[in-house]
Design a protein around this motif. Structure first.
Motif, PDB file in Angstrom:
ATOM      1  N   ALA A 162     -19.130 -14.042  -2.261  1.00 45.07           N
ATOM      2  CA  ALA A 162     -18.937 -13.164  -1.103  1.00 45.07           C
ATOM      3  C   ALA A 162     -19.111 -11.732  -1.548  1.00 45.07           C
ATOM      4  CB  ALA A 162     -17.551 -13.364  -0.510  1.00 45.07           C
ATOM      5  N   LEU A 163     -19.761 -10.963  -0.699  1.00 46.61           N
ATOM      6  CA  LEU A 163     -19.917  -9.546  -0.999  1.00 46.61           C
ATOM      7  C   LEU A 163     -18.677  -8.806  -0.518  1.00 46.61           C
ATOM      8  CD1 LEU A 163     -23.674  -8.959  -0.066  1.00 46.61           C
ATOM      9  CD2 LEU A 163     -22.639  -9.671  -2.236  1.00 46.61           C
ATOM     10  N   LEU A 164     -18.282  -7.828  -1.318  1.00 45.79           N
ATOM     11  CA  LEU A 164     -17.094  -7.050  -1.002  1.00 45.79           C
ATOM     12  C   LEU A 164     -17.485  -5.590  -0.805  1.00 45.79           C
ATOM     13  CD1 LEU A 164     -13.806  -6.800  -1.191  1.00 45.79           C
ATOM     14  CD2 LEU A 164     -14.308  -5.974  -3.487  1.00 45.79           C
ATOM     15  N   GLY A 203     -13.491  -4.476   1.991  1.00 43.40           N
ATOM     16  CA  GLY A 203     -12.558  -5.599   1.827  1.00 43.40           C
ATOM     17  C   GLY A 203     -11.560  -5.763   2.956  1.00 43.40           C
ATOM     18  N   THR A 204     -11.670  -4.947   3.994  1.00 42.46           N
ATOM     19  CA  THR A 204     -10.638  -5.010   5.044  1.00 42.46           C
ATOM     20  C   THR A 204     -10.757  -6.273   5.898  1.00 42.46           C
ATOM     21  OG1 THR A 204     -11.958  -3.667   6.554  1.00 42.46           O
ATOM     22  CG2 THR A 204     -10.381  -2.504   5.159  1.00 42.46           C
ATOM     23  N   ASP A 205     -11.914  -6.878   5.912  1.00 40.51           N
ATOM     24  CA  ASP A 205     -12.031  -8.217   6.496  1.00 40.51           C
ATOM     25  C   ASP A 205     -11.920  -9.273   5.405  1.00 40.51           C
ATOM     26  OD1 ASP A 205     -12.451  -7.941   9.315  1.00 40.51           O
ATOM     27  OD2 ASP A 205     -14.438  -7.128   8.893  1.00 40.51           O
ATOM     28  N   LEU A 206     -12.676  -9.056   4.331  1.00 38.37           N
ATOM     29  CA  LEU A 206     -12.810 -10.112   3.325  1.00 38.37           C
ATOM     30  C   LEU A 206     -11.473 -10.487   2.692  1.00 38.37           C
ATOM     31  CD1 LEU A 206     -14.893 -11.906   1.834  1.00 38.37           C
ATOM     32  CD2 LEU A 206     -14.825 -10.232  -0.011  1.00 38.37           C
ATOM     33  N   GLY A 211     -16.596  -6.261  16.985  1.00 42.30           N
ATOM     34  CA  GLY A 211     -16.900  -5.198  16.027  1.00 42.30           C
ATOM     35  C   GLY A 211     -17.289  -3.889  16.708  1.00 42.30           C
ATOM     36  N   ASP A 212     -16.533  -2.858  16.446  1.00 44.60           N
ATOM     37  CA  ASP A 212     -16.789  -1.572  17.111  1.00 44.60           C
ATOM     38  C   ASP A 212     -18.044  -0.890  16.574  1.00 44.60           C
ATOM     39  OD1 ASP A 212     -14.509  -1.484  18.873  1.00 44.60           O
ATOM     40  OD2 ASP A 212     -13.279  -1.198  17.081  1.00 44.60           O
ATOM     41  N   ALA A 213     -18.242  -0.988  15.252  1.00 42.74           N
ATOM     42  CA  ALA A 213     -19.440  -0.376  14.678  1.00 42.74           C
ATOM     43  C   ALA A 213     -20.681  -1.050  15.248  1.00 42.74           C
ATOM     44  CB  ALA A 213     -19.411  -0.502  13.157  1.00 42.74           C
ATOM     45  N   ALA A 265     -13.016   0.730   5.257  1.00 46.40           N
ATOM     46  CA  ALA A 265     -13.903  -0.100   6.086  1.00 46.40           C
ATOM     47  C   ALA A 265     -15.289   0.524   6.240  1.00 46.40           C
ATOM     48  CB  ALA A 265     -13.282  -0.291   7.467  1.00 46.40           C
ATOM     49  N   SER A 266     -16.305  -0.320   6.067  1.00 43.34           N
ATOM     50  CA  SER A 266     -17.689   0.149   6.167  1.00 43.34           C
ATOM     51  C   SER A 266     -18.345  -0.405   7.435  1.00 43.34           C
ATOM     52  CB  SER A 266     -18.475  -0.341   4.952  1.00 43.34           C
ATOM     53  OG  SER A 266     -18.536  -1.762   4.958  1.00 43.34           O
ATOM     54  N   PHE A 267     -19.418   0.242   7.857  1.00 40.71           N
ATOM     55  CA  PHE A 267     -20.202  -0.280   8.975  1.00 40.71           C
ATOM     56  C   PHE A 267     -20.921  -1.564   8.565  1.00 40.71           C
ATOM     57  CE2 PHE A 267     -20.941   2.905  12.610  1.00 40.71           C
ATOM     58  CZ  PHE A 267     -19.619   3.319  12.557  1.00 40.71           C
TER      59      PHE A 267
HETATM   60  C1  LIG Z   1      -5.587  -3.448  10.097  1.00 39.95           C
HETATM   61  C2  LIG Z   1      -7.007  -3.670  10.458  1.00 39.95           C
HETATM   62  C3  LIG Z   1      -7.531  -3.060  11.566  1.00 39.95           C
HETATM   63  C4  LIG Z   1      -8.856  -3.251  11.935  1.00 39.95           C
HETATM   64  N1  LIG Z   1      -9.314  -2.630  13.040  1.00 39.95           N
HETATM   65  C5  LIG Z   1     -10.612  -2.810  13.409  1.00 39.95           C
HETATM   66  C6  LIG Z   1     -11.134  -2.162  14.561  1.00 39.95           C
HETATM   67  O1  LIG Z   1     -10.445  -1.392  15.215  1.00 39.95           O
HETATM   68  N2  LIG Z   1     -12.416  -2.415  14.912  1.00 39.95           N
HETATM   69  C7  LIG Z   1     -13.208  -3.244  14.184  1.00 39.95           C
HETATM   70  O2  LIG Z   1     -14.360  -3.423  14.558  1.00 39.95           O
HETATM   71  N3  LIG Z   1     -12.733  -3.858  13.070  1.00 39.95           N
HETATM   72  C8  LIG Z   1     -11.472  -3.664  12.672  1.00 39.95           C
HETATM   73  N4  LIG Z   1     -10.983  -4.278  11.552  1.00 39.95           N
HETATM   74  C9  LIG Z   1     -11.887  -5.153  10.789  1.00 39.95           C
HETATM   75  C10 LIG Z   1     -12.561  -4.453   9.610  1.00 39.95           C
HETATM   76  O3  LIG Z   1     -11.818  -3.356   9.177  1.00 39.95           O
HETATM   77  C11 LIG Z   1     -13.946  -3.970   9.976  1.00 39.95           C
HETATM   78  O4  LIG Z   1     -14.725  -5.049  10.385  1.00 39.95           O
HETATM   79  C12 LIG Z   1     -14.614  -3.245   8.798  1.00 39.95           C
HETATM   80  O5  LIG Z   1     -15.667  -2.493   9.289  1.00 39.95           O
HETATM   81  C13 LIG Z   1     -15.107  -4.191   7.710  1.00 39.95           C
HETATM   82  O6  LIG Z   1     -15.655  -3.410   6.685  1.00 39.95           O
HETATM   83  P1  LIG Z   1     -15.330  -3.662   5.145  1.00 39.95           P
HETATM   84  O7  LIG Z   1     -16.155  -2.699   4.389  1.00 39.95           O
HETATM   85  O8  LIG Z   1     -13.891  -3.605   4.887  1.00 39.95           O
HETATM   86  O9  LIG Z   1     -15.872  -5.148   5.004  1.00 39.95           O
HETATM   87  P2  LIG Z   1     -15.535  -6.285   3.944  1.00 39.95           P
HETATM   88  O10 LIG Z   1     -14.225  -6.884   4.257  1.00 39.95           O
HETATM   89  O11 LIG Z   1     -15.761  -5.802   2.571  1.00 39.95           O
HETATM   90  O12 LIG Z   1     -16.665  -7.304   4.336  1.00 39.95           O
HETATM   91  C14 LIG Z   1     -16.723  -7.919   5.593  1.00 39.95           C
HETATM   92  C15 LIG Z   1     -17.705  -9.073   5.556  1.00 39.95           C
HETATM   93  O13 LIG Z   1     -19.016  -8.626   5.366  1.00 39.95           O
HETATM   94  C16 LIG Z   1     -19.580  -9.124   4.161  1.00 39.95           C
HETATM   95  N5  LIG Z   1     -20.328  -8.018   3.571  1.00 39.95           N
HETATM   96  C17 LIG Z   1     -19.825  -6.804   3.239  1.00 39.95           C
HETATM   97  N6  LIG Z   1     -20.803  -6.008   2.815  1.00 39.95           N
HETATM   98  C18 LIG Z   1     -21.954  -6.719   2.907  1.00 39.95           C
HETATM   99  C19 LIG Z   1     -23.307  -6.429   2.642  1.00 39.95           C
HETATM  100  N7  LIG Z   1     -23.680  -5.228   2.185  1.00 39.95           N
HETATM  101  N8  LIG Z   1     -24.220  -7.378   2.861  1.00 39.95           N
HETATM  102  C20 LIG Z   1     -23.861  -8.608   3.333  1.00 39.95           C
HETATM  103  N9  LIG Z   1     -22.591  -8.932   3.594  1.00 39.95           N
HETATM  104  C21 LIG Z   1     -21.645  -7.990   3.398  1.00 39.95           C
HETATM  105  C22 LIG Z   1     -18.416  -9.583   3.347  1.00 39.95           C
HETATM  106  O14 LIG Z   1     -18.747 -10.602   2.464  1.00 39.95           O
HETATM  107  C23 LIG Z   1     -17.462 -10.052   4.420  1.00 39.95           C
HETATM  108  O15 LIG Z   1     -17.808 -11.321   4.857  1.00 39.95           O
HETATM  109  C24 LIG Z   1      -9.683  -4.090  11.161  1.00 39.95           C
HETATM  110  C25 LIG Z   1      -9.157  -4.687  10.012  1.00 39.95           C
HETATM  111  C26 LIG Z   1      -7.845  -4.482   9.658  1.00 39.95           C
HETATM  112  C27 LIG Z   1      -7.327  -5.128   8.425  1.00 39.95           C
END
Ligand SMILES: Cc1cc2nc3c(=O)[nH]c(=O)nc-3n(C[C@H](O)[C@H](O)[C@H](O)COP(=O)(O)OP(=O)(O)OC[C@H]3O[C@@H](n4cnc5c(N)ncnc54)[C@H](O)[C@@H]3O)c2cc1C
Lengths: 752, 289
Positions: free
Chosen positions: B27-29, B32-35, B122-124, B109-111
């Motif tokens: 899994a790519l990280l 990490g806020t979802d993963l 997903g808002d982004a 959190a990333s887009f």
């Molecule tokens: C408290 C809380 C509040 C949140 N509120 C919101 C909200 O208001 N709106 C919303 O939309 N989301 C929300 N989220 C969800 C999350 O924060 C978002 O979806 C965030 O944008 C995920 O980004 P990340 O970088 O943390 O992803 P990660 O957790 O690192 O990755 C998410 C998924 O994408 C995969 N991935 C990551 N990068 C890549 C890449 N480059 N290529 C292929 N796969 C990849 C990972 O393997 C994983 O499956 C919330 C989460 C939490 C914990």
């Protein structure tokens, strides 16, 4: 016991705002909470929980889990001795040890999703987690009952075949554990006299205390037979008592060490993890720590009651209430013990009602056994009563405050349960609301509304213990048996410092374990600053008395001639008769320890009120809290900053109840929102600045006039918000939480 | 949570190699806020966690007038809303970046993570769909570019192959006289997930004031975020006045059949889509420049 008040000229610490003794450790992250305890060789315990809301346990097979590598032991209810079918008042609620045993580890039946069935200890948390899946439980699934009214009438979905309604002669199985009945005057005559009568039904959801720190306990059963438990509990002694009862083990051999507690609000009185951890330690001869996950906290520990409440009130056109009647049906969850009794006491407590009737029902449903939650039972009752009051006032075109004032209870008012009010300040609170700029300023825009509500809570007294040891450098060590949930180490020390007439910095104040001091009741019922403070005052007087004896023999004068004022001992006999506390401390011939063991039987309740402005988005149903003022009678604010903190914290939780929080169930009794994303607590952005107004109407039986302050502030926010929403939208919500989707339904935009 | 190996390569090539080696178990990280939540809560088959934050291409925000904006897949929201160029040219991206979770979440959190997590809410995604973004993807077979509205398959499922990584989200340079806005509804003011959300993009003809092109992204009302073609078609040729916006809102409501779950009822979602379509279109119109 010394019942006189500490004279005002001695108030040096009391009434000021010193930094909390525990502040730095907590904000820097070095304080040790239940989850921080680590021991050499420690194992990690996990609990297997029921996936069913109602089922008979046919069999439990632990063999596969036990033989998994890394697993040290598995325990079930079979490892527990039979418990006595015995009830005891512990904290604010009553515990039946037979039921407590089954709630700690289910024996014949599981009664809610999340009910503990077995526990195991393993080398790592992950092994423990995975091993849970190897425990095989065979269930015979039964129909659950989730609705309180359905449960009252069902003859089929019975949780405990042997249960009979307390106080009833009916010898049939029932889910109604108790029926409380109070009558005052002649209610039907009272309703006949009324010009207007309003009758409404209200529903509130079960809500969780949602303390930040999950339940955690670490148990070590030593080879010497002594059991030591570090626990996140609000009462080390009540935890010891429960463990002792469930394990049938002597209290003297159980030492409970209270850790810092990351919130409790009533929910950390019953034991959940302490007994499984102890059993596992006994079996493995190793320390075992059990820490719950958030999901386990929500599923497996007691929330506050969901309720269904009917209120009927009648009044004259002149504004006088002629009669009031309430039927309160409170969910107890899986075992008897809802807070319907305090709810029944609270519902009309703020008013002088000539004719009244209250019927309260403690009702079992297939949900976790409820626990106390800040003014247990009262917020639900106030949500009902204070809306009916508002409606009555507007139906006779009277201002809500004027109407409440006309009917307010005061000292000597007979309540519907026959008890008389002691010194209270409902009228003063209403007066403050009436004069407050917030209540009088104009509303700023459309879809905005202002609501008010008041509430009253009885508080608690009970037993507290404090010892004060005098050190040779003039400092003292104060220890107490009360767990510090709210800053009570500081407020208790302040009260002792003023009696000792020494600066607060000279008092080191700590909470200690159950081996180190005599019994103290749990920190609950808003009692700790008040009752443990009283114990500290006793202990301080004991110190002064003993120091007077010492100095009398030093100076060779009679003890009656010794005066102690401004931190200096003096005598009008002999010469050289002036000595400070510190000087004397350095010259003691023996050890001086002051003891304060009190059982406070004369305490007072406290009233409070909330003024709140809301704005409703009529398109989305979202309610925004614009402004909030909270008023409360503290008797004496020992530490005004901490009192304000309690008031503001209570309002924040009240906003949570009002707008966001509530368990959601599917029809099988599965909780749909067992996480903090979908079980919504208010965040910092959802809560406005909360202006706290403290009033001080002293309660004379307390050395400083203090009353409990912790619980009252959660009572009136939800009805105040509901009253404000009514003003903003013209619709009244009879159900908590007042979510956007419910608002949309109420205003007819969407239908259910 | 199951044990896993953590690696943090510094090139896309290494990532693709690792993904191929550990087919389906990696899994790519990003933030990490979802993963991390998923690794903790579910019986995952993840053996290898590949941190992509050390790869420079995934951490870049770049813009040029010909190619427009490129947002590296791992850039956290907090960096996005500090970007002057995004603030100036794509305020809808800021709309989304500043509401995801709360401040702490936005620091991670990333887009890219939001898009790859592929949640219906997903808002982004909503913002990027409205902008007509494309996904730049690299795998063992090289680079491919996919329009974002063709990226999603089902809740949590997308078109990425097991050896592919999302490198960046690309957005064309803003047209003259265009505007966009994203608005969602949540019960709480932060730390919440959309009950429904709408991202709107409009390009208008300055002379006639007619809408030349439009994209309306609907969030949390279908198994994946969706572009409503019917609403877009209806808007084109009309002027962005109240009446038009009202019609668009009604059409958006008709175009969906949302579900009831713990976060909202179907009726509530349908109603909200109307409200939010109006509000996001008004926001987009107010930003036309
Ligand atoms: C408290 C809380 C509040 C949140 N509120 C919101 C909200 O208001 N709106 C919303 O939309 N989301 C929300 N989220 C969800 C999350 O924060 C978002 O979806 C965030 O944008 C995920 O980004 P990340 O970088 O943390 O992803 P990660 O957790 O690192 O990755 C998410 C998924 O994408 C995969 N991935 C990551 N990068 C890549 C890449 N480059 N290529 C292929 N796969 C990849 C990972 O393997 C994983 O499956 C919330 C989460 C939490 C914990």
């Amino acid at each position: 016991m010394n019942n006189s008040m500490v004279s005002m000229d001695k108030h040096r610490s009391v009434g000021t705002r010193p930094e909390r003794i525990d502040a730095k450790e907590k904000v820097t992250g070095s304080a040790l909470f239940g989850t921080d305890i680590m021991m050499p060789g420690m194992l990690h315990g996990r609990i297997l929980r029921s996936p069913h809301a109602h089922a008979r346990i046919i069999s439990i097979n632990t063999a596969n889990a036990e033989s998994m590598s890394g697993v040290f032991a598995v325990v079930t209810a079979n490892d527990l001795p039979e418990a006595d079918d015995m009830k005891e008042k512990l904290g604010e609620s009553t515990i039946n040890y037979k039921f407590l045993r089954d709630n700690n580890l289910a024996s014949d039946k599981v009664l809610y999703v999340g009910h503990a069935v077995a526990a195991l200890a393993a080398e790592t948390p992950d092994i423990a987690e995975n091993a849970l899946e190897l425990i095989e439980v065979e269930y015979e699934i039964l129909d659950p009952v989730l609705d309180v009214r359905e449960s009252m009438s069902t003859e089929l979905k019975i949780l405990h075949e042997q249960l009979r309604t307390l106080g009833s002669t009916n010898d049939k199985s029932t889910n109604v554990a108790q029926h409380i009945h109070h009558v005052k005057g002649d209610p039907s005559l009272g309703f006949d006299e009324a010009d207007v009568i309003i009758e409404r039904e209200f529903i509130t959801a079960p809500v969780h205390q949602s303390y930040l720190e999950p339940h955690a306990a670490t148990a070590t059963w030593g080879k010497d037979g002594n059991l030591t438990i570090y626990a996140s509990t609000q009462g080390a002694f009540v935890t010891r008592r429960q463990v002792s009862q469930l394990l049938q083990y002597p209290m003297s051999k159980i030492k409970v060490i209270p850790t810092e507690v990351g919130g409790a609000f009533g929910g950390k009185n019953p034991t959940y993890v302490e007994v499984p951890a102890s059993l596992l330690s006994y079996k493995t001869a190793k320390p075992v720590r059990v820490v719950m996950s958030r999901e386990e906290v929500i599923l497996g520990t007691g929330p506050g009651s969901g309720t269904s409440i009917k209120v009927k009130m009648g009044a004259k056109k002149s504004g006088k209430i002629t009669a009031a009647q309430a039927e309160l049906c409170y969910e107890a969850g899986a075992y008897p013990g809802s807070p319907v009794d305090p709810g029944s006491m609270a519902i009309f407590a703020a008013y002088d009602i000539p004719n009244g009737q209250i019927d309260g029902y403690d009702v079992l449903v297939n949900k976790p056994r409820v626990a106390a939650y800040r003014a247990p039972g009262a917020p639900q009752a106030a949500f009902a009563c204070e809306q009916v009051i508002d409606e009555l006032a507007s139906s006779i075109a009277m201002d809500g405050i004027e109407f409440r004032m006309m009917n307010a209870a005061s000292e000597g008012t007979e309540r519907i349960n026959g008890k008389l009010h002691k010194s209270i300040a409902i009228k003063e609170i209403l007066g403050i609301i009436d004069d407050h700029p917030h209540y009088n300023e104009p509303i700023q825009g459309p879809y905005q509304g202002r609501g008010v509500a008041i509430g009253f809570w009885d508080n608690w007294g009970a037993r507290s213990s404090v010892d004060i040891n005098v050190n040779s450098d003039g400092t003292v060590n104060l220890i107490s048996g009360s767990v510090d949930l709210t800053g009570s180490r500081t407020t208790v020390a302040m009260q002792a410092a003023d009696v000792l007439e020494i600066p607060l910095e000279k008092v080191k104040s700590s909470m200690v374990d159950t081996d180190s001091i005599s019994y103290a009741d749990t920190s609950a019922g808003s009692r700790t600053t008040m009752a443990t403070g009283k114990a500290a005052v006793e202990a301080a007087y004991d110190v002064i008395g003993k120091l007077k004896l010492e100095i009398a023999s030093l100076w060779n004068v009679s003890i009656d001639s010794i005066r102690y004022a401004n931190g200096v001992f003096s005598s009008n006999k002999g010469k050289d008769t002036n000595m400070t506390f510190q000087e004397l401390a350095g010259k003691l011939s023996g050890q001086v320890t002051g003891h304060g063991n009190v059982n406070v039987e004369d305490w007072a309740g406290a009233g409070g009120g909330t003024i709140v402005d809301v704005e409703v988005d009529p398109d989305t149903g979202q309610i925004k809290i614009l402004k909030c003022t909270v008023i409360q009678n503290a008797g004496k604010a020992i530490h005004p900053g901490q009192v304000e903190g309690q008031m503001q914290g209570g309002v924040v939780q009240g906003i949570g109840w009002a707008l966001y929080e509530g368990y959601e169930y599917d029809k099988n009794g599965k909780v749909l929102n067992a996480n903090l994303l979908d079980y919504k607590l208010p965040t910092a952005l959802d809560v406005p600045n909360i202006d706290a107004v403290i009033i001080e109407k002293p309660f004379p039986s307390n050395p400083y006039g203090a009353r409990g302050v912790g619980e009252t502030p959660i009572i009136s926010p939800a009805p105040a918000i509901a009253n404000a929403v009514q003003k903003a939208l013209g619709v009244r919500l009879h159900r908590l939480p007042m979510t956007p989707s419910r608002i949309l339904e109420e205003i007819g935009i969407t239908s259910e | 949570m199951k044990d896993f190996t953590y690696v943090s390569p510094s090139s896309i090539g290494e990532v693709v190699g690792l993904l191929s080696e550990n087919e389906g178990c990696a899994a790519l990280l990003a933030g990490g806020t979802d993963l991390l939540v998923q690794l903790r809560n579910t019986n995952s088959d993840v053996d290898v966690v590949i941190d992509v934050k050390k790869i420079s291409q995934l951490n870049d925000i770049s813009y040029d007038v010909d190619n427009g904006l490129s947002v590296g897949a791992a850039v956290p929201c907090s960096q996005i809303y500090q970007s002057d160029i995004i603030l100036e040219k794509y305020p809808i991206i800021i709309d989304a970046a500043s509401i995801i979770g709360g401040k702490a979440i936005q620091n991670r959190a990333s887009f890219g993570g939001n898009v790859c997590n592929s949640s219906p809410s997903g808002d982004a995604i909503g913002a990027m769909m409205a902008l007509g973004a494309t996904c730049e993807i690299v795998g063992s077979n090289g680079v491919r570019t996919v329009p974002i509205n063709e990226f999603f398959i089902a809740p949590g499922k997308n078109i990425l192959m097991t050896d592919e990584i999302l490198v960046a989200l690309k957005v064309p340079p803003p047209k003259q006289y265009s505007g966009s806005g994203y608005i969602r509804f949540t019960p709480r003011a932060e730390m919440d997930i959309a009950v429904a959300g709408v991202g709107s993009y409009l390009e208008v003809d300055r002379k006639s004031d007619q809408i030349l092109s439009a994209r309306i992204a609907l969030v949390a009302v279908a198994p994946t975020p969706v572009l409503s073609t019917s609403v877009a078609q209806m808007l084109i040729g009309n002027t962005p006045i109240e009446n038009t916006i009202q019609m668009a809102a009604s059409l958006a409501q008709e175009s969906i059949s949302p579900i009831t779950d713990v976060r909202g009822t179907a009726a509530q979602r349908k109603h909200l889509i109307g409200v939010l379509t109006k509000r996001s279109l008004n926001l987009a119109v107010s930003r036309v420049k």
